[in-house]
Motif scaffolding. Structure first.
Motif, PDB file in Angstrom:
ATOM      1  N   PRO A  85       0.850  -1.198   0.000  1.00 29.24           N
ATOM      2  CA  PRO A  85       0.000   0.000   0.000  1.00 29.24           C
ATOM      3  C   PRO A  85       0.877   1.237   0.000  1.00 29.24           C
ATOM      4  CG  PRO A  85       0.031  -1.026   2.192  1.00 29.24           C
ATOM      5  CD  PRO A  85       0.818  -1.917   1.278  1.00 29.24           C
ATOM      6  N   THR A  86       0.343   2.320  -0.523  1.00 26.99           N
ATOM      7  CA  THR A  86       1.041   3.609  -0.429  1.00 26.99           C
ATOM      8  C   THR A  86       1.091   4.057   1.022  1.00 26.99           C
ATOM      9  OG1 THR A  86       0.481   4.380  -2.626  1.00 26.99           O
ATOM     10  CG2 THR A  86       0.789   6.058  -0.971  1.00 26.99           C
ATOM     11  N   ARG A  87       2.250   4.506   1.419  1.00 26.60           N
ATOM     12  CA  ARG A  87       2.422   5.137   2.734  1.00 26.60           C
ATOM     13  C   ARG A  87       3.061   6.498   2.483  1.00 26.60           C
ATOM     14  NH1 ARG A  87      -0.796   2.104   4.344  1.00 26.60           N
ATOM     15  NH2 ARG A  87      -0.582   0.478   5.903  1.00 26.60           N
ATOM     16  N   PHE A  88       2.244   7.559   2.535  1.00 31.11           N
ATOM     17  CA  PHE A  88       2.728   8.907   2.237  1.00 31.11           C
ATOM     18  C   PHE A  88       3.485   8.919   0.910  1.00 31.11           C
ATOM     19  CE2 PHE A  88       2.842   8.676   7.027  1.00 31.11           C
ATOM     20  CZ  PHE A  88       1.598   9.280   7.189  1.00 31.11           C
ATOM     21  N   GLY A  89       2.882   8.279  -0.105  1.00 26.40           N
ATOM     22  CA  GLY A  89       3.466   8.278  -1.445  1.00 26.40           C
ATOM     23  C   GLY A  89       4.643   7.344  -1.619  1.00 26.40           C
ATOM     24  N   GLY A 118       5.727  -4.678  -9.698  1.00 27.60           N
ATOM     25  CA  GLY A 118       5.115  -4.222  -8.456  1.00 27.60           C
ATOM     26  C   GLY A 118       3.683  -3.759  -8.625  1.00 27.60           C
ATOM     27  N   PHE A 119       2.969  -3.745  -7.492  1.00 31.55           N
ATOM     28  CA  PHE A 119       1.598  -3.222  -7.492  1.00 31.55           C
ATOM     29  C   PHE A 119       1.345  -2.493  -6.178  1.00 31.55           C
ATOM     30  CE2 PHE A 119      -0.464  -6.404  -4.724  1.00 31.55           C
ATOM     31  CZ  PHE A 119       0.447  -7.449  -4.785  1.00 31.55           C
ATOM     32  N   THR A 120       0.333  -1.634  -6.203  1.00 33.13           N
ATOM     33  CA  THR A 120       0.082  -0.814  -5.019  1.00 33.13           C
ATOM     34  C   THR A 120      -1.398  -0.488  -4.882  1.00 33.13           C
ATOM     35  OG1 THR A 120       0.858   1.145  -3.803  1.00 33.13           O
ATOM     36  CG2 THR A 120       0.434   1.444  -6.152  1.00 33.13           C
ATOM     37  N   SER A 121      -1.745   0.132  -3.766  1.00 31.35           N
ATOM     38  CA  SER A 121      -3.092   0.695  -3.615  1.00 31.35           C
ATOM     39  C   SER A 121      -2.997   1.924  -2.738  1.00 31.35           C
ATOM     40  CB  SER A 121      -4.068  -0.328  -3.023  1.00 31.35           C
ATOM     41  OG  SER A 121      -3.734  -0.613  -1.694  1.00 31.35           O
ATOM     42  N   THR A 122      -3.973   2.793  -2.925  1.00 37.54           N
ATOM     43  CA  THR A 122      -3.999   4.068  -2.200  1.00 37.54           C
ATOM     44  C   THR A 122      -5.399   4.299  -1.630  1.00 37.54           C
ATOM     45  OG1 THR A 122      -4.779   5.377  -4.057  1.00 37.54           O
ATOM     46  CG2 THR A 122      -2.411   5.044  -3.931  1.00 37.54           C
ATOM     47  N   GLY A 123      -5.487   5.328  -0.804  1.00 40.24           N
ATOM     48  CA  GLY A 123      -6.796   5.723  -0.305  1.00 40.24           C
ATOM     49  C   GLY A 123      -7.503   6.655  -1.273  1.00 40.24           C
ATOM     50  N   SER A 131       4.213   7.201  -7.654  1.00 40.17           N
ATOM     51  CA  SER A 131       5.424   7.468  -6.854  1.00 40.17           C
ATOM     52  C   SER A 131       5.803   6.237  -6.038  1.00 40.17           C
ATOM     53  CB  SER A 131       5.215   8.682  -5.935  1.00 40.17           C
ATOM     54  OG  SER A 131       4.146   8.451  -5.045  1.00 40.17           O
ATOM     55  N   THR A 132       4.815   5.499  -5.570  1.00 40.58           N
ATOM     56  CA  THR A 132       5.121   4.297  -4.783  1.00 40.58           C
ATOM     57  C   THR A 132       5.806   3.238  -5.652  1.00 40.58           C
ATOM     58  OG1 THR A 132       3.255   4.736  -3.331  1.00 40.58           O
ATOM     59  CG2 THR A 132       4.100   2.474  -3.354  1.00 40.58           C
ATOM     60  N   LEU A 133       5.286   3.053  -6.857  1.00 42.30           N
ATOM     61  CA  LEU A 133       5.864   2.026  -7.726  1.00 42.30           C
ATOM     62  C   LEU A 133       7.262   2.428  -8.199  1.00 42.30           C
ATOM     63  CD1 LEU A 133       2.651   0.955  -9.635  1.00 42.30           C
ATOM     64  CD2 LEU A 133       3.931  -0.363  -7.951  1.00 42.30           C
ATOM     65  N   PRO A 163       0.524   2.449 -16.112  1.00 37.66           N
ATOM     66  CA  PRO A 163       1.494   1.609 -16.825  1.00 37.66           C
ATOM     67  C   PRO A 163       2.619   1.084 -15.945  1.00 37.66           C
ATOM     68  CG  PRO A 163       1.904   3.916 -17.294  1.00 37.66           C
ATOM     69  CD  PRO A 163       0.639   3.872 -16.475  1.00 37.66           C
ATOM     70  N   TYR A 164       2.764   1.637 -14.738  1.00 40.71           N
ATOM     71  CA  TYR A 164       3.870   1.238 -13.856  1.00 40.71           C
ATOM     72  C   TYR A 164       3.571  -0.071 -13.120  1.00 40.71           C
ATOM     73  CZ  TYR A 164       5.330   6.050 -14.627  1.00 40.71           C
ATOM     74  OH  TYR A 164       5.710   7.238 -15.207  1.00 40.71           O
TER      75      TYR A 164
END
Ligand SMILES: Cc1cc2nc3c(=O)[nH]c(=O)nc-3n(C[C@H](O)[C@H](O)[C@H](O)COP(=O)(O)O)c2cc1C
Length: 203
Positions: A85-89, A118-123, A131-133, A163-164
């Motif tokens: 998960p994203t943590r402050f970007g 990689g993969f991520t999620s945000t609020g 930025s996280t990826l 695309p990231y």
């Protein structure tokens, strides 16, 4: 007989969003012929913090059967998909801490030449997907890894728009992982397996 591919899906998830995407990717990769290890990284937050958040506590219970990631899982893998998960970007401390335990493998050159993604999620919608990826991929450059990002290589990617890597907006816990994210996750996992197979076959 196609070349065998070992894929490790290694993730951190507090409230379950990333855990859902990780499972979707694992199933898709198995269907694509990979041997898959789905692994979560160790929690660093105090137990009291987990217990105060019902979604966090529920995710701990729901994923109790998923083994903790070990550096050996990365050594074993031809391809690694990291989820955070994203943590402050940025990448979560929990996943980063796991990556920091890879130092001895790095020192022996054993992180190089593998495929990474990689993969991520945000609020929120623009809360740090990219930025996280990109932060995650910084470390892959140091590993000497081959980043296989999904790009816009499939119609599913125009729907999820990143695309990231696969990314999901959970609208601060109110938007569960849906079909658009799941389709993107499958495309990414299949692509990672495909490229890992090609690289392994030719090395
Ligand atoms: C400490 C902290 C920092 C966060 N930072 C961001 C952020 O920068 N941008 C954002 O959109 N969401 C942020 N979030 C929300 C989470 O990234 C988001 O809810 C994510 O989907 C949770 O994934 P999980 O359910 O797998 O834990 C943050 C959450 C926490 C607890």
């Amino acid at each position: 007989m196609p070349t065998s591919v070992n894929l490790a899906v290694i993730y951190y998830s507090a409230t379950g969003t990333i855990a859902e995407i990780a499972k979707e990717m694992s199933v898709a990769a198995e269907k694509a012929g990979a041997e898959v290890r789905l692994r979560k990284v160790a929690e660093l937050a105090p137990q009291s913090a987990v217990e105060q958040n019902p979604a966090w506590a529920a995710n701990v219970r729901a994923t109790v059967d998923i083994s903790l990631a070990e550096p050996e899982d990365v050594r074993w893998a031809d391809a690694v998909i990291f989820g955070s998960p994203t943590r402050f970007g940025n990448v979560s401390a929990q996943l980063k801490q796991f990556m920091d335990t890879l130092g001895p493998l790095y020192a022996q050159g054993l992180l190089a030449d593998k495929v990474y993604s990689g993969f991520t999620s945000t609020g929120t919608n623009h809360g740090g997907h990219e930025s996280t990826l990109i932060a995650l991929y910084n470390s892959v450059h140091h590993f000497g890894g081959v980043i296989v990002a999904p790009g816009y290589t499939d119609p599913a990617k125009f729907a999820d728009g990143n695309p990231y890597g696969t990314s999901h907006t959970d609208a601060n816990g109110t938007q569960p992982v849906h079909d658009v994210t799941r389709a993107s996750a499958r495309v990414q996992a299949e692509r990672v397996v495909r490229f890992a197979r090609r690289i392994k076959a030719e090395s």
